[in-house]
Motif scaffolding. Structure first.
Motif, mmCIF file in Angstrom:
data_model
loop_
_atom_site.group_PDB
_atom_site.id
_atom_site.type_symbol
_atom_site.label_atom_id
_atom_site.label_comp_id
_atom_site.label_asym_id
_atom_site.label_seq_id
_atom_site.Cartn_x
_atom_site.Cartn_y
_atom_site.Cartn_z
ATOM 1 N N ASN A 134 29.828 -7.153 4.475
ATOM 2 C CA ASN A 134 29.980 -5.705 4.626
ATOM 3 C C ASN A 134 28.698 -4.978 4.249
ATOM 4 O OD1 ASN A 134 32.798 -5.889 5.327
ATOM 5 N ND2 ASN A 134 33.162 -6.399 3.184
ATOM 6 N N LEU A 135 27.584 -5.557 4.634
ATOM 7 C CA LEU A 135 26.286 -5.000 4.291
ATOM 8 C C LEU A 135 26.114 -3.619 4.917
ATOM 9 C CD1 LEU A 135 24.048 -6.259 2.627
ATOM 10 C CD2 LEU A 135 23.012 -7.084 4.723
ATOM 11 N N PRO A 136 25.804 -2.628 4.107
ATOM 12 C CA PRO A 136 25.624 -1.276 4.643
ATOM 13 C C PRO A 136 24.250 -1.140 5.314
ATOM 14 C CG PRO A 136 25.313 -1.262 2.271
ATOM 15 C CD PRO A 136 25.689 -2.662 2.654
ATOM 16 N N LEU A 137 24.199 -1.427 6.607
ATOM 17 C CA LEU A 137 22.934 -1.390 7.337
ATOM 18 C C LEU A 137 22.761 -0.074 8.061
ATOM 19 C CD1 LEU A 137 22.904 -5.004 8.810
ATOM 20 C CD2 LEU A 137 21.718 -4.140 6.787
ATOM 21 N N GLU A 138 21.501 0.300 8.243
ATOM 22 C CA GLU A 138 21.162 1.521 8.966
ATOM 23 C C GLU A 138 20.355 1.158 10.204
ATOM 24 O OE1 GLU A 138 20.108 4.894 6.238
ATOM 25 O OE2 GLU A 138 20.037 3.255 4.781
ATOM 26 N N GLU A 139 20.157 2.127 11.069
ATOM 27 C CA GLU A 139 19.491 1.890 12.345
ATOM 28 C C GLU A 139 18.093 1.305 12.178
ATOM 29 O OE1 GLU A 139 18.097 4.637 16.023
ATOM 30 O OE2 GLU A 139 20.116 5.016 15.243
ATOM 31 N N HIS A 140 17.374 1.703 11.135
ATOM 32 C CA HIS A 140 16.000 1.236 10.946
ATOM 33 C C HIS A 140 15.910 -0.159 10.315
ATOM 34 C CE1 HIS A 140 16.918 3.005 6.985
ATOM 35 N NE2 HIS A 140 16.137 2.037 6.527
ATOM 36 N N LYS A 182 11.438 -14.206 12.369
ATOM 37 C CA LYS A 182 11.699 -13.601 11.068
ATOM 38 C C LYS A 182 12.804 -14.387 10.355
ATOM 39 C CE LYS A 182 11.855 -9.713 13.695
ATOM 40 N NZ LYS A 182 11.085 -10.285 14.761
ATOM 41 N N TRP A 183 12.463 -14.942 9.207
ATOM 42 C CA TRP A 183 13.380 -15.772 8.425
ATOM 43 C C TRP A 183 13.788 -15.035 7.161
ATOM 44 C CZ3 TRP A 183 14.304 -20.952 9.932
ATOM 45 C CH2 TRP A 183 13.471 -21.459 10.925
ATOM 46 N N GLY A 184 15.064 -14.723 7.015
ATOM 47 C CA GLY A 184 15.574 -14.169 5.767
ATOM 48 C C GLY A 184 15.805 -15.312 4.788
ATOM 49 N N ILE A 185 15.278 -15.187 3.571
ATOM 50 C CA ILE A 185 15.347 -16.258 2.569
ATOM 51 C C ILE A 185 16.108 -15.746 1.350
ATOM 52 C CG2 ILE A 185 13.996 -17.856 1.145
ATOM 53 C CD1 ILE A 185 13.426 -18.227 4.142
ATOM 54 N N LEU A 220 0.859 -1.179 0.000
ATOM 55 C CA LEU A 220 0.000 0.000 0.000
ATOM 56 C C LEU A 220 0.899 1.234 0.000
ATOM 57 C CD1 LEU A 220 -2.527 -1.104 2.791
ATOM 58 C CD2 LEU A 220 -2.833 -1.285 0.319
ATOM 59 N N PRO A 221 0.341 2.404 -0.191
ATOM 60 C CA PRO A 221 1.168 3.617 -0.089
ATOM 61 C C PRO A 221 1.744 3.785 1.320
ATOM 62 C CG PRO A 221 -0.932 4.084 -1.164
ATOM 63 C CD PRO A 221 -1.022 2.687 -0.625
ATOM 64 N N ASN A 222 2.733 4.627 1.454
ATOM 65 C CA ASN A 222 3.335 4.997 2.740
ATOM 66 C C ASN A 222 3.971 3.828 3.479
ATOM 67 O OD1 ASN A 222 2.489 7.723 2.413
ATOM 68 N ND2 ASN A 222 0.434 7.087 3.051
ATOM 69 N N ARG A 223 4.632 2.933 2.738
ATOM 70 C CA ARG A 223 5.370 1.822 3.328
ATOM 71 C C ARG A 223 4.504 0.903 4.188
ATOM 72 N NH1 ARG A 223 10.895 5.042 4.970
ATOM 73 N NH2 ARG A 223 11.590 5.296 2.843
ATOM 74 N N GLU A 224 3.264 0.770 3.818
ATOM 75 C CA GLU A 224 2.366 -0.098 4.572
ATOM 76 C C GLU A 224 2.058 -1.355 3.781
ATOM 77 O OE1 GLU A 224 -1.064 1.646 6.444
ATOM 78 O OE2 GLU A 224 -0.080 3.596 6.495
ATOM 79 N N LEU A 225 1.773 -2.427 4.521
ATOM 80 C CA LEU A 225 1.369 -3.686 3.925
ATOM 81 C C LEU A 225 -0.021 -4.056 4.425
ATOM 82 C CD1 LEU A 225 4.626 -5.804 4.422
ATOM 83 C CD2 LEU A 225 3.863 -4.694 2.320
ATOM 84 N N LYS A 226 -0.818 -4.603 3.540
ATOM 85 C CA LYS A 226 -2.095 -5.215 3.918
ATOM 86 C C LYS A 226 -1.840 -6.710 3.848
ATOM 87 C CE LYS A 226 -6.969 -5.315 2.482
ATOM 88 N NZ LYS A 226 -7.923 -4.810 1.454
ATOM 89 N N PHE A 239 6.981 -3.048 8.690
ATOM 90 C CA PHE A 239 6.152 -4.156 9.166
ATOM 91 C C PHE A 239 6.840 -4.946 10.273
ATOM 92 C CE2 PHE A 239 5.414 -8.817 8.068
ATOM 93 C CZ PHE A 239 4.290 -8.971 8.866
ATOM 94 N N LEU A 240 8.087 -5.360 10.050
ATOM 95 C CA LEU A 240 8.781 -6.228 11.001
ATOM 96 C C LEU A 240 9.115 -5.532 12.315
ATOM 97 C CD1 LEU A 240 11.177 -8.053 8.532
ATOM 98 C CD2 LEU A 240 9.077 -8.961 9.566
ATOM 99 N N SER A 241 9.246 -4.226 12.284
ATOM 100 C CA SER A 241 9.582 -3.499 13.523
ATOM 101 C C SER A 241 8.474 -3.627 14.570
ATOM 102 C CB SER A 241 9.867 -2.026 13.227
ATOM 103 O OG SER A 241 8.688 -1.377 12.801
ATOM 104 N N THR A 242 7.282 -4.028 14.151
ATOM 105 C CA THR A 242 6.159 -4.198 15.087
ATOM 106 C C THR A 242 5.949 -5.663 15.468
ATOM 107 O OG1 THR A 242 4.476 -4.488 13.362
ATOM 108 C CG2 THR A 242 5.003 -2.219 14.019
#
Length: 181
Positions: free
Chosen positions: A162-168, A150-153, A78-84, A141-144
């Motif tokens: 050396n993944l450039p990760l950020e706080e979020h 949570k499985w990364g596939i 959905l808009p605004n980084r939301e998932l249904k 979504f996952l932050s809630t």
């Protein structure tokens, strides 16, 4: 950091696009076996993506989960980084949506909790980091979902220490990484 992420995304997606159908199928077998080796088969709620563009396939997991009577839920962007979150009853009746994603032809929303979330990504790291496509949908979504596994596939070439990760950026609880030459 944004330029580095953009460059990395482009390189990994280009490599993924070169996978043969047999490589995708072998990886799918590996991913499903690895998941079911680690997960009890009692009733559960599984949130999963429906793979597009040669993403690591979750279809074997989905089919077994449905056969076991699990509730399977897939995202609609959905808009605004939301998932249904939509209930998936079958992989037979799907339609294309935003960004080329697939969703059930008939939308039935799910608003409950999840036991497992299978998460696509462009890259992962051994410390459970994940870099997505840059839209922020899964991180939002996952932050809630603190009590959801949570499985990364993904594929082995998607691993990057050396993944450039950020706080979020939300870390995974586990990774299933299929070996690909």
């Amino acid at each position: 950091m944004i330029a580095l992420k953009k460059k990395l995304r482009k390189e990994i997606i280009a490599k993924r696009n070169q996978l043969t159908p047999s490589e995708v199928l072998l990886a799918e077998e590996y991913i499903a076996a690895a998941f079911w080796d680690q997960v009890p088969q009692g009733a559960a709620v599984l949130h999963t993506y429906l793979p597009i563009n040669k993403e690591a396939s979750t279809y074997k997991i989905i089919k077994k989960a449905l056969a076991l009577g699990w509730k399977v839920v897939v995202p609609k962007t959905l808009p605004n980084r939301e998932l249904k979150h939509l209930i998936l009853h079958s992989v037979e009746h799907l339609r294309e949506e935003r960004f080329g994603t697939l969703i059930p032809a008939i939308e039935e929303e799910y608003t409950g909790d999840f036991d497992h979330v299978l998460v696509p990504g462009v890259a992962f790291s051994s410390n459970l980091g994940r870099m997505g496509y840059g839209g922020g949908y899964y991180d939002t979504f996952l932050s809630t979902k603190k009590n959801t596994k949570k499985w990364g596939i993904g594929y082995s070439f998607q691993m990057n220490e050396n993944l450039p990760l950020e706080e979020h950026d939300v870390k995974m609880d586990a990774l299933i990484i299929a070996p690909v030459n």
